[in-house]
Scaffold this active site. Structure first.
Site, PDB file in Angstrom:
ATOM      1  N   ASP A 132      53.371 -21.189 -16.869  1.00  0.00           N
ATOM      2  CA  ASP A 132      54.068 -21.536 -18.114  1.00  0.00           C
ATOM      3  C   ASP A 132      55.054 -22.681 -17.856  1.00  0.00           C
ATOM      4  O   ASP A 132      55.876 -22.634 -16.946  1.00  0.00           O
ATOM      5  CB  ASP A 132      54.818 -20.277 -18.606  1.00  0.00           C
ATOM      6  CG  ASP A 132      55.448 -20.477 -19.967  1.00  0.00           C
ATOM      7  OD1 ASP A 132      55.003 -19.822 -20.927  1.00  0.00           O
ATOM      8  OD2 ASP A 132      56.400 -21.302 -20.075  1.00  0.00           O
ATOM      9  N   ILE A 133      54.945 -23.708 -18.678  1.00  0.00           N
ATOM     10  CA  ILE A 133      55.821 -24.872 -18.516  1.00  0.00           C
ATOM     11  C   ILE A 133      57.283 -24.472 -18.766  1.00  0.00           C
ATOM     12  O   ILE A 133      57.554 -23.676 -19.673  1.00  0.00           O
ATOM     13  CB  ILE A 133      55.416 -26.015 -19.479  1.00  0.00           C
ATOM     14  CG1 ILE A 133      53.935 -26.362 -19.294  1.00  0.00           C
ATOM     15  CG2 ILE A 133      56.286 -27.248 -19.240  1.00  0.00           C
ATOM     16  CD1 ILE A 133      53.443 -27.478 -20.195  1.00  0.00           C
TER      17      ILE A 133
ATOM     18  N   ASN B 130      59.816 -30.908 -26.588  1.00  0.00           N
ATOM     19  CA  ASN B 130      59.361 -31.107 -27.961  1.00  0.00           C
ATOM     20  C   ASN B 130      60.506 -31.488 -28.899  1.00  0.00           C
ATOM     21  O   ASN B 130      60.373 -32.404 -29.708  1.00  0.00           O
ATOM     22  CB  ASN B 130      58.715 -29.824 -28.493  1.00  0.00           C
ATOM     23  CG  ASN B 130      57.231 -29.801 -28.233  1.00  0.00           C
ATOM     24  OD1 ASN B 130      56.488 -30.563 -28.833  1.00  0.00           O
ATOM     25  ND2 ASN B 130      56.811 -28.960 -27.312  1.00  0.00           N
TER      26      ASN B 130
ATOM     27  N   GLU C 280      52.287 -23.456 -24.386  1.00  0.00           N
ATOM     28  CA  GLU C 280      52.389 -24.089 -23.073  1.00  0.00           C
ATOM     29  C   GLU C 280      52.162 -23.053 -21.991  1.00  0.00           C
ATOM     30  O   GLU C 280      52.757 -23.094 -20.943  1.00  0.00           O
ATOM     31  CB  GLU C 280      53.724 -24.792 -22.892  1.00  0.00           C
ATOM     32  CG  GLU C 280      54.843 -24.269 -23.749  1.00  0.00           C
ATOM     33  CD  GLU C 280      55.332 -22.880 -23.316  1.00  0.00           C
ATOM     34  OE1 GLU C 280      54.825 -21.896 -23.898  1.00  0.00           O
ATOM     35  OE2 GLU C 280      56.197 -22.802 -22.429  1.00  0.00           O
TER      36      GLU C 280
ATOM     37  N   MET D 172       0.828  -1.210   0.000  1.00  0.00           N
ATOM     38  CA  MET D 172       0.000   0.000   0.000  1.00  0.00           C
ATOM     39  C   MET D 172       0.862   1.259   0.000  1.00  0.00           C
ATOM     40  O   MET D 172       1.460   1.597   1.011  1.00  0.00           O
ATOM     41  CB  MET D 172      -0.858   0.018   1.275  1.00  0.00           C
ATOM     42  CG  MET D 172      -1.658  -1.250   1.468  1.00  0.00           C
ATOM     43  SD  MET D 172      -3.274  -1.067   0.780  1.00  0.00           S
ATOM     44  CE  MET D 172      -4.177  -0.753   2.273  1.00  0.00           C
TER      45      MET D 172
HETATM   46  P1  GH3 Z   1      60.565 -21.266 -20.784  1.00  0.00           P
HETATM   47  O1  GH3 Z   1      61.005 -22.109 -19.646  1.00  0.00           O
HETATM   48  O2  GH3 Z   1      61.298 -19.991 -20.863  1.00  0.00           O
HETATM   49  O3  GH3 Z   1      59.116 -21.085 -20.804  1.00  0.00           O
HETATM   50  O4  GH3 Z   1      61.028 -22.060 -22.080  1.00  0.00           O
HETATM   51  P2  GH3 Z   1      60.096 -22.841 -23.101  1.00  0.00           P
HETATM   52  O5  GH3 Z   1      60.952 -23.723 -23.938  1.00  0.00           O
HETATM   53  O6  GH3 Z   1      58.995 -23.512 -22.370  1.00  0.00           O
HETATM   54  O7  GH3 Z   1      59.437 -21.666 -23.918  1.00  0.00           O
HETATM   55  P3  GH3 Z   1      59.371 -21.306 -25.452  1.00  0.00           P
HETATM   56  O8  GH3 Z   1      58.306 -20.250 -25.528  1.00  0.00           O
HETATM   57  O9  GH3 Z   1      60.732 -20.980 -25.981  1.00  0.00           O
HETATM   58  O10 GH3 Z   1      58.897 -22.597 -26.218  1.00  0.00           O
HETATM   59  C1  GH3 Z   1      57.592 -23.046 -26.143  1.00  0.00           C
HETATM   60  C2  GH3 Z   1      57.513 -24.306 -26.927  1.00  0.00           C
HETATM   61  O11 GH3 Z   1      56.242 -24.949 -26.727  1.00  0.00           O
HETATM   62  C3  GH3 Z   1      57.589 -24.133 -28.427  1.00  0.00           C
HETATM   63  C4  GH3 Z   1      56.859 -25.311 -28.981  1.00  0.00           C
HETATM   64  O12 GH3 Z   1      57.789 -26.323 -29.287  1.00  0.00           O
HETATM   65  C5  GH3 Z   1      56.012 -25.794 -27.839  1.00  0.00           C
HETATM   66  N1  GH3 Z   1      54.564 -25.809 -28.141  1.00  0.00           N
HETATM   67  C6  GH3 Z   1      53.735 -24.758 -28.267  1.00  0.00           C
HETATM   68  N2  GH3 Z   1      52.480 -25.176 -28.539  1.00  0.00           N
HETATM   69  C7  GH3 Z   1      52.504 -26.528 -28.574  1.00  0.00           C
HETATM   70  C8  GH3 Z   1      51.500 -27.540 -28.804  1.00  0.00           C
HETATM   71  O13 GH3 Z   1      50.302 -27.278 -29.017  1.00  0.00           O
HETATM   72  N3  GH3 Z   1      51.904 -28.820 -28.764  1.00  0.00           N
HETATM   73  C9  GH3 Z   1      53.199 -29.147 -28.495  1.00  0.00           C
HETATM   74  N4  GH3 Z   1      53.541 -30.434 -28.464  1.00  0.00           N
HETATM   75  N5  GH3 Z   1      54.157 -28.225 -28.302  1.00  0.00           N
HETATM   76  C10 GH3 Z   1      53.818 -26.930 -28.318  1.00  0.00           C
HETATM   77 MG    MG Z   2      57.595 -22.300 -21.321  1.00  0.00          MG
HETATM   78 MG    MG Z   3      56.314 -19.668 -23.483  1.00  0.00          MG
END
Ligand code: GH3
Ligand code: MG
Ligand code: MG
Length: 476
Positions: free
Chosen positions: A331-332, A339, A374, A55
């Site tokens: 980051d790996i 690779n 990665e 209301m």
């Molecule tokens: P950091 O420790 O400095 O990160 O060194 P890093 O070797 O991990 O970094 P960098 O950026 O130099 O290399 C990344 C690599 O990841 C390049 C390529 O061989 C790999 N990569 C990127 N995308 C893919 C994917 O989809 N599949 C696979 N198998 N490898 C990938």
């Molecule tokens: Mg890396």
């Molecule tokens: Mg990288």
């Protein structure tokens, strides 16, 4: 759970009284003393719930409610009519205007708080799905305007749990108008059995079963996978108010008092069914759209496209929120070496497992995406600095502490990762580029610092020894 409540009443002392009650439960309270002011505040401040006097001179509560519910942007905001009227006809008028519930003056505190809490909880779930669907629609994968609540209410399947034939007959008859299919269970065991074999849109449960506690049954149904998302409408007597409050607390959605008024029942049933179907639709369009365009096919995580839009949204939300937000870049380490040495297929295997481990160690509402290569990113809503640090270290050790099984001569590979983090404090103006630059720089510092390390923009490098879990008392 904190929420914003809009209290609307033309009599100032009433507003003040409600404001005091709600503020003492830590709700943020907004007030309005006319219908128009209420609509303006709904538009401007998007409250989580509206407590609305019926209301009022000029625009009355029914009209205010109708206007709120007509607007697709606001239709999901729960409205509770606060009224001196106890006449069933007025309740029905309110429910037809779209009100979600009624409270009568003088207000019963238990009913008030239970109601507010349960409706706010429901709204927040829907909000979450709306944000996600909205993200999807901005990406152009679902239709815009899909977030309006316009679901049909007919042809529902309803389970009635009651051992009083008089009541269950009345419910069955009321629901015939909507062509609903009704099943009756007289005991909890029978109810659980029905639920296992059927998909219900609603369960109507008596709190006054002869042989068992209806509340216990509600709690059971809430925790069972199959019936968890099915709304519960409780049937009880006026004297059961505290049990009703308890029921709302444990997840029942609504209640109706005996003697059951058929029109009121029908209105409440329709509201619950509409909400459930709305929520289901949001969920399913969301899921379909995601699998279409927003995930990364190798790891199944969200992709960069989704991440960027979602981060922007969460940062905007953060401007008015009370919680800080954590952002992590993961980051790996030396992945190129993996690779180059073992080939792309092994790299892919590692990426998949890496993504799984990250996801495993995060909470359900944290979000993790693969930005590319990665490089991964996680958003942690609602964290303290300390929690974000713990999470970062938990992710780092989840990778480093256990070798990755993959197709290499050695059978497994030791992988490490570096993390860069930042904390976006509550109330910070949204600036995704700034946040991303901060985590990027922090990640760079982590890599410079030797890898397999977490580095935060605000606090620098984390010392792993600060994060060792408490030793166990008994080690076997
Ligand atoms: P950091 O420790 O400095 O990160 O060194 P890093 O070797 O991990 O970094 P960098 O950026 O130099 O290399 C990344 C690599 O990841 C390049 C390529 O061989 C790999 N990569 C990127 N995308 C893919 C994917 O989809 N599949 C696979 N198998 N490898 C990938
Ligand atoms: Mg890396
Ligand atoms: Mg990288």
């Amino acid at each position: 759970m904190s929420a914003r409540v809009l209290v609307v009443d033309d009599i100032l002392p009433n507003v003040k009284l409600l404001e005091a009650k709600l503020a003492s439960e830590y709700y943020e309270v907004l007030t309005a003393t006319s219908g128009q002011e209420a609509l303006d505040k709904v538009e401007r401040d998007s409250p989580d719930i509206v407590l609305l006097d019926v209301m009022m001179p000029g625009m009355d509560g029914f009209e205010v409610c109708r206007k709120i519910k007509e607007n697709p942007e606001h239709a999901h905001i729960p409205v509770v009519m606060v009224t001196a009227l106890t006449d069933a006809a007025d309740r029905v008028r309110g429910l037809e205007a779209g009100a979600d519930d009624f409270l009568s003056k003088p207000l019963n505190d238990t009913a008030l708080m239970a109601r507010v809490r349960s409706l706010v909880r429901l709204k927040m779930t829907i909000d979450e799905w709306r944000v996600r669907e909205n993200t999807a629609s901005q990406l152009g994968v679902v239709d815009k305007g899909g977030t309006a609540m316009t679901e049909p209410v007919e042809n529902a399947r309803v389970l009635i749990v009651d051992d009083q034939d008089y009541d269950s007959e009345k419910v069955v008859q009321s629901l015939e108008v909507d062509n609903d299919i009704t099943d009756i269970a007289k005991t909890g065991v029978e109810a659980m059995e029905r639920v296992t074999n059927n998909d219900y849109d609603l369960m109507i449960i008596s709190l006054n079963l002869n042989s068992e506690d209806g509340l216990r049954l509600c709690s059971h149904l809430r925790s069972s996978e199959r019936s968890r998302s099915v709304p519960i409408l409780m049937v009880a007597g006026e004297e059961d108010m505290s049990r009703i409050a308890h029921g709302l607390e444990i997840g029942a959605h609504d209640y109706i008092l005996r003697p059951i008024d058929k029109n009121e029942l029908l209105a409440r049933v329709r509201t619950q069914i509409r909400r459930k179907r709305f929520q289901e639709r949001l969920r399913s369009t969301y899921e379909i759209s995601l699998s279409m365009a927003l995930t990364d096919s190798l790891t199944g995580l969200y992709n960069r496209r989704y991440f960027e839009v979602h981060l922007q949204k969460l940062l905007q939300k953060n401007e008015t929120s009370r919680k800080a937000l954590g952002l992590l870049m993961v980051d790996i380490d030396n992945f190129k070496h993996v690779n180059d040495t073992y080939g792309h297929a092994v790299g892919d295997e590692i990426l998949k497992e890496f993504a799984e481990r990250l996801q495993d160690k995060l909470r359900g509402f944290d979000m993790v995406a693969r930005l590319g290569g990665e490089e991964f990113v996680a958003i942690l809503p609602d964290v303290t600095n300390e929690m974000a640090h713990i999470v970062a270290e938990r992710l780092r050790t989840a990778i480093a502490d256990k070798p990755f099984t993959c197709k290499v001569p050695e059978g497994s590979l030791k992988i490490t990762t570096s993390l860069g983090g930042t904390i976006v404090e509550k109330g910070t103006v949204a600036d995704p580029e700034k946040a991303m630059k901060e985590v990027d720089d922090a990640l760079y510092a982590a890599k410079e610092g030797g890898r397999n390390v977490s580095f935060f923009h605000e606090s620098g490098r984390l010392e792993p020894t600060d994060f060792i879990p408490e030793p166990r008392m008994f080690i076997d």
